[in-house]
Scaffold this motif. Structure first.
Motif, PDB file in Angstrom:
ATOM      1  N   LEU A   1       0.656  -1.669  -0.088  1.00 57.07           N
ATOM      2  CA  LEU A   1       0.424  -0.195  -0.032  1.00 57.07           C
ATOM      3  C   LEU A   1       1.421   0.714  -0.195  1.00 57.07           C
ATOM      4  CD1 LEU A   1      -3.266  -0.639  -0.064  1.00 57.07           C
ATOM      5  CD2 LEU A   1      -3.024   0.028   2.265  1.00 57.07           C
ATOM      6  N   GLY A   2       1.994   1.248   0.495  1.00 62.83           N
ATOM      7  CA  GLY A   2       3.032   2.035   0.814  1.00 62.83           C
ATOM      8  C   GLY A   2       3.502   3.016  -1.031  1.00 62.83           C
ATOM      9  N   THR A   3       3.872   1.494  -1.111  1.00 60.79           N
ATOM     10  CA  THR A   3       4.451   1.470  -2.761  1.00 60.79           C
ATOM     11  C   THR A   3       3.742   2.128  -3.161  1.00 60.79           C
ATOM     12  OG1 THR A   3       6.261  -0.292  -2.314  1.00 60.79           O
ATOM     13  CG2 THR A   3       5.513   0.786  -4.010  1.00 60.79           C
ATOM     14  N   LEU A   4       1.984   1.202  -3.290  1.00 64.01           N
ATOM     15  CA  LEU A   4       1.385   1.832  -4.279  1.00 64.01           C
ATOM     16  C   LEU A   4       1.143   3.089  -4.135  1.00 64.01           C
ATOM     17  CD1 LEU A   4      -1.357   1.094  -6.316  1.00 64.01           C
ATOM     18  CD2 LEU A   4      -2.218   1.437  -3.994  1.00 64.01           C
ATOM     19  N   GLN A   5       0.851   4.457  -3.293  1.00 65.90           N
ATOM     20  CA  GLN A   5       0.462   5.937  -2.548  1.00 65.90           C
ATOM     21  C   GLN A   5       1.470   6.155  -2.956  1.00 65.90           C
ATOM     22  OE1 GLN A   5      -2.167   7.006   0.847  1.00 65.90           O
ATOM     23  NE2 GLN A   5      -0.752   4.482   1.951  1.00 65.90           N
ATOM     24  N   GLN A   6       2.978   5.833  -3.116  1.00 66.57           N
ATOM     25  CA  GLN A   6       3.630   6.690  -3.704  1.00 66.57           C
ATOM     26  C   GLN A   6       3.520   6.890  -5.010  1.00 66.57           C
ATOM     27  OE1 GLN A   6       6.494   8.491  -1.940  1.00 66.57           O
ATOM     28  NE2 GLN A   6       5.069   8.165   0.121  1.00 66.57           N
ATOM     29  N   VAL A   7       4.026   6.058  -5.839  1.00 66.33           N
ATOM     30  CA  VAL A   7       4.040   5.933  -6.814  1.00 66.33           C
ATOM     31  C   VAL A   7       2.136   6.622  -7.514  1.00 66.33           C
ATOM     32  CG1 VAL A   7       3.187   4.490  -9.128  1.00 66.33           C
ATOM     33  CG2 VAL A   7       4.454   3.668  -7.472  1.00 66.33           C
ATOM     34  N   ALA A   8       1.155   6.445  -7.074  1.00 69.50           N
ATOM     35  CA  ALA A   8      -0.291   6.946  -7.215  1.00 69.50           C
ATOM     36  C   ALA A   8       0.287   8.914  -6.662  1.00 69.50           C
ATOM     37  CB  ALA A   8      -1.679   6.276  -6.712  1.00 69.50           C
ATOM     38  N   THR A   9       0.229   8.460  -5.702  1.00 72.88           N
ATOM     39  CA  THR A   9       0.571   9.942  -5.574  1.00 72.88           C
ATOM     40  C   THR A   9       1.283  10.793  -6.421  1.00 72.88           C
ATOM     41  OG1 THR A   9       0.024   9.416  -3.891  1.00 72.88           O
ATOM     42  CG2 THR A   9       1.554  11.579  -3.837  1.00 72.88           C
ATOM     43  N   VAL A  10       2.385  10.508  -7.357  1.00 67.97           N
ATOM     44  CA  VAL A  10       3.605  11.294  -8.522  1.00 67.97           C
ATOM     45  C   VAL A  10       2.579  11.419  -9.653  1.00 67.97           C
ATOM     46  CG1 VAL A  10       5.550  11.264  -9.911  1.00 67.97           C
ATOM     47  CG2 VAL A  10       5.337  10.616  -7.236  1.00 67.97           C
ATOM     48  N   THR A  11       1.978   9.597  -9.551  1.00 69.08           N
ATOM     49  CA  THR A  11       1.239   9.592 -11.138  1.00 69.08           C
ATOM     50  C   THR A  11      -0.117  10.468 -11.245  1.00 69.08           C
ATOM     51  OG1 THR A  11       0.661   7.329 -10.941  1.00 69.08           O
ATOM     52  CG2 THR A  11       2.981   7.797 -11.628  1.00 69.08           C
TER      53      THR A  11
END
Lengths: 309, 292, 243
Positions: free
Chosen positions: A268-278
């Protein structure tokens, strides 16, 4: 003996993670990685109380922010204090808060504890907002050193390393509890508190231990935050997303073992880091909320449950 | 001396009016938590949803916010029925209501807040109505209609619910669910259906509560969380499911908050509710602990 | 004469205006088998809860093995030797049967003498063997039948190594043969030195088991004596037939 082996493996894995980050060499890896690691600690800490004992804590943001604001205060009055010492102070402060809260509300049904933690987050935020010494509602600026102590590199690398170390400690504690007398006592409380008490389990004392341990680790995870963000205001320190993420991560990963929060936090942490940027940060939070609701309905045992009977 | 007496009088009166509003906000939780034992911590989110619907109706169509909220009550009722159905199938029947049920409602609270932020942004929204602005004056005491009208609407809604609960078959069945599910079976009523209706009602009250919230103060999405401590403090102190108890507790909290905000400043008032909650939990555990 | 194991004096408990127990005295000697009966709502469960510390009594004293129990919580009392089985079995649902039995071993028996982790596992299996559940040591409680659930409940109570076992309706809802099964188990325990208070509705079981019978009606003790005498007592007959 098995705990010793586990610790050794955990340290080796952590060392490999840090070596890999150094090898990639991109500063963003440390920057994003720090957040993921911070969530690993928070989710593991939440799970010690929520997953093992069955008491839902909605006040993660309060415990976390207490740690962060302890650092703000220390930075103002004793800026030379090394970061690990600040983390210890923040941890103790949060643990004591957890103990006090628990003492007042843990004798009641678990629901009341949960509601009290939710209200507590609002109150601690009110107190900090009204406290001018730490910047009040305007927030506080922290000047962080530019270089890491002990080794050559950027200070973010040092923060990353410190958080990695805290992950090892938190997961080590969670795993040690799981197969211990304490862990069985926690599980008995979660399954049936009344029967646990009738089997000789000192339920109140165990719940207080869990609350203090869990709150303390959350405080420690929050302590380095001011150096990471360099500007801290109540709105960001007490952000609701901390509470949601730390509940969503263990529940999605699986609450019964130490691996669940770890898996949930990394995914979830990684997903959010990616989603926040993209995409956008609000939308990435919405995804977390929706995933939480879907998982509690459809996969009550979490991802770990898919691999076990 | 005279001045502070005026101040005190006004603080108490506005506290009472505020208390009426708090009763409306809490009454839904008195049903869901107090009677059904469903810990709907997302209730304030439904209230804020009600505020935004009243805002839309008012801003786009020029309809009175409270009137609009009464019109959409059936939709809120249906929403409540659907949510209870999901809750019942997913958690209550699995005997897994504690952790996951709480997380479920917390997720709903969070989703609705983020969704409102995405749609409306984080700006404060307000409504216009003829009773927002003018005040009645009784001697030195000022009665702002902005507070008086919501208070009256709230008390009326509470009274109607009280009548419904004590006079109708379903109302009595809901109260039986609260006290003794076995007795309910003897009445040949399906407990799940009764609970679904009751939960629908509790969410329907959120529509009106939301409208009067936005009449009293400007609303933004995260305001829901400020009300959780208040709502549950009032509900617990009011005796979990007693409507008259809820009104008395709501007025008490209203007065204490109003005094705090008059004499110490409004930024402290959330702390009052929390203190209230803790004291309530610490003082009244005996009555709560007996329930298994 | 030796000191009695359990001595209850003037026990009283109210819930609001409702008097659940009033002036109840009871003396139980070491090794005795006592039956406790009474109509529904006569205060039996409240009495058990007050003995075990799940409820605080308002009046009176409970003395166990020479120590006053007043103010001690449930977990402290089981550590001193008062164990109970619940009327409705309350197993730890996420644990295996062996783990269910392990909890009181770790938390109650361990406080009396050191057991150690390897011997604890052996103890679990012994206890499950004693109640005939050893084949299901790694099963979860949800897989058990009604009588197996009762047996697990008893095994868990025994794991604390009690001196006094309070069996709260351990046989309700069981068949004739299953009742005999549990009765035989309780007799064996008693012969090993465990004092037992049996609370039961099944008269056949109580009468064949008890050396002494105590009757509670409306929160008061109305009879205490040899079973054959007690059941002929007019007020006992009236309490049972009249209601």
């Amino acid at each position: 003996m098995r705990n010793l082996w586990f610790s050794a493996v955990a340290v080796v894995v952590a060392a490999l993670v840090f070596a890999a980050a150094r090898l990639i060499g991109n500063p963003y890896v440390y920057f994003a990685g720090y957040v993921v690691l911070q969530y690993v600690v928070l989710a593991t800490a939440w799970n010690i109380l929520g997953g093992y004992t069955g008491y839902v804590n909605f006040g993660t943001a309060a415990f976390f922010a207490l740690g962060a604001y302890a650092t703000v205060v220390l930075h103002k009055i004793a800026p030379a204090t090394p970061l690990p010492a600040m983390m210890l102070v923040g941890g103790v402060l949060s643990a004591l808060t957890g103990l006090g809260m628990g003492y007042l509300t843990l004798r009641l049904r678990g629901t009341f504890f949960s509601i009290a933690t939710l209200a507590m987050a609002v109150v601690v935020q009110t107190l900090v907002t009204n406290w001018n010494f730490v910047g009040g509602s305007r927030g506080a600026y922290i000047i962080r050193p530019s270089h890491a102590p002990l080794f050559s590199g950027d200070y973010t690398q040092y923060l990353f390393l410190v958080m990695l170390g805290l992950c090892v400690v938190a997961i080590g504690i969670a795993r040690a509890i799981e197969k211990s007398r304490l862990g069985f006592g926690f599980a008995a409380i979660r399954d049936d508190e009344h029967a646990a008490e009738a089997s000789g389990v000192p339920t109140l004392r165990l719940k207080l231990i869990a609350t203090a341990l869990s709150g303390g680790l959350m405080g420690m995870a929050g302590a380095p935050l001011p150096y990471y963000v360099t500007y801290l205001d109540p709105a960001s320190g007490f952000n609701l997303s901390y509470a949601v993420n730390t509940i969503a991560m263990p529940l999605i990963g699986g609450t019964s073992t130490w691996a669940g929060p770890l898996i949930g936090a990394v995914l979830l942490g990684t997903l959010q880091q990616v989603a926040t940027v993209t995409i956008s940060s609000a939308l990435s939070l919405l995804i977390v909320g929706v995933l939480l609701v879907i998982f509690v309905i459809a996969a009550p045992r979490g991802i770990v449950g898919w691999f076990r009977r | 001396m005279d001045l502070s007496f005026d101040l005190l009088g006004n603080a108490i009166v506005s506290g009472l009016l505020l208390g009426g509003f708090y009763a409306a906000v809490t009454i839904g939780v008195s049903i869901s938590f107090g009677m059904l034992d469903v810990v709907n911590i997302a209730h304030p989110a439904f209230i804020v949803l009600g505020s935004y619907i009243a805002y839309m109706a008012n801003a786009q169509l020029g309809i009175d916010p409270i009137l609009a909220s009464i019109v959409v009550m059936p939709a809120f009722y249906l929403l409540g029925v659907v949510i209870y159905h999901i809750y019942d199938v997913s958690f209550e029947r699995r005997g897994d209501a504690s952790i996951r049920g709480l997380a479920f409602f917390f997720g709903i609270l969070f989703i609705s807040e983020v969704a409102l932020v995405l749609i409306f942004g984080v700006d404060y929204r307000l409504v216009s109505a003829p009773y927002i602005g003018p005040s009645l004056h009784l001697g030195v005491v000022e009665l702002p209609l902005r507070l008086l009208v919501p208070c009256l609407v709230a008390l009326l809604m509470t009274a109607l619910l009280q009548v419904y609960m004590s006079r109708t078959f379903i109302g009595r069945a809901i109260q039986a669910v609260a006290q003794d599910p076995l007795a309910l079976r003897l009445m040949a009523a399906d407990p799940t259906r009764i609970k679904r209706i009751a939960f629908g009602l509790s969410i329907a009250t959120a529509s009106v509560a939301g409208a009067i919230l936005i009449v009293i103060q400007p609303v933004e999405p995260s305001i829901a969380r400020d009300y959780i401590g208040r709502i549950f403090a009032i509900c617990v102190m009011g005796g979990l499911g007693s409507f008259s108890g809820t009104v008395v507790a709501a007025m008490t909290l209203g007065i204490v908050e109003s005094l705090t905000s008059t004499f110490y400043g409004p930024s402290w008032s959330p702390a009052v509710a929390f203190g209230f909650l803790l004291v309530t939990l610490a003082v009244r555990p005996a009555g709560l602990f007996g329930r298994i | 004469m030796t000191e009695p194991l359990l001595q209850v004096k003037g026990l009283g408990k109210r819930f609001g205006g409702f008097v659940a127990l009033s002036e109840v005295d009871l003396t139980v000697n070491n090794g005795e088998r006592v039956g406790l009966i009474g109509p529904n709502g006569s205060g039996k469960s409240t009495f058990v809860n007050c003995l075990c510390g799940s409820l605080r009594n308002d009046q009176g004293d409970v003395t166990f093995a020479g120590h006053r129990m007043n103010g001690l919580s449930a977990h402290q009392r089981i550590r001193r030797g008062i164990a109970r089985s619940f009327q409705l079995p309350r197993p730890f649902g996420t644990m295996t049967l062996a783990e269910n039995v392990l909890i009181p071993i770790l938390y109650a028996a361990e406080s009396k003498h050191h057991i150690g982790s390897t011997r604890a596992r052996g103890r679990c299996l012994d206890l499950l063997q004693m109640v005939g559940l050893h084949a299901k040591a790694d099963a979860k409680p949800a897989e058990l039948t009604q009588i197996e659930m009762r047996k697990l409940e008893l095994a868990r109570a025994l794991a604390s190594e009690p001196r006094l076992l309070i069996a709260d309706e351990a046989m309700a809802g069981l068949t004739h043969r299953e009742v005999d099964d549990i009765l035989a188990l309780l007799m064996t325990l008693n012969s090993q030195g465990v004092t037992i208070i049996m609370i039961e509705h099944i008269m056949r079981a109580v009468l064949s088991f008890s050396q002494r019978l105590v009757v509670l009606v409306a929160g008061r003790k109305i009879a205490d004596g040899a079973p054959e005498d007690v059941i002929r007592q007019p007020d006992v007959v009236a309490a049972y037939l009249g209601s």
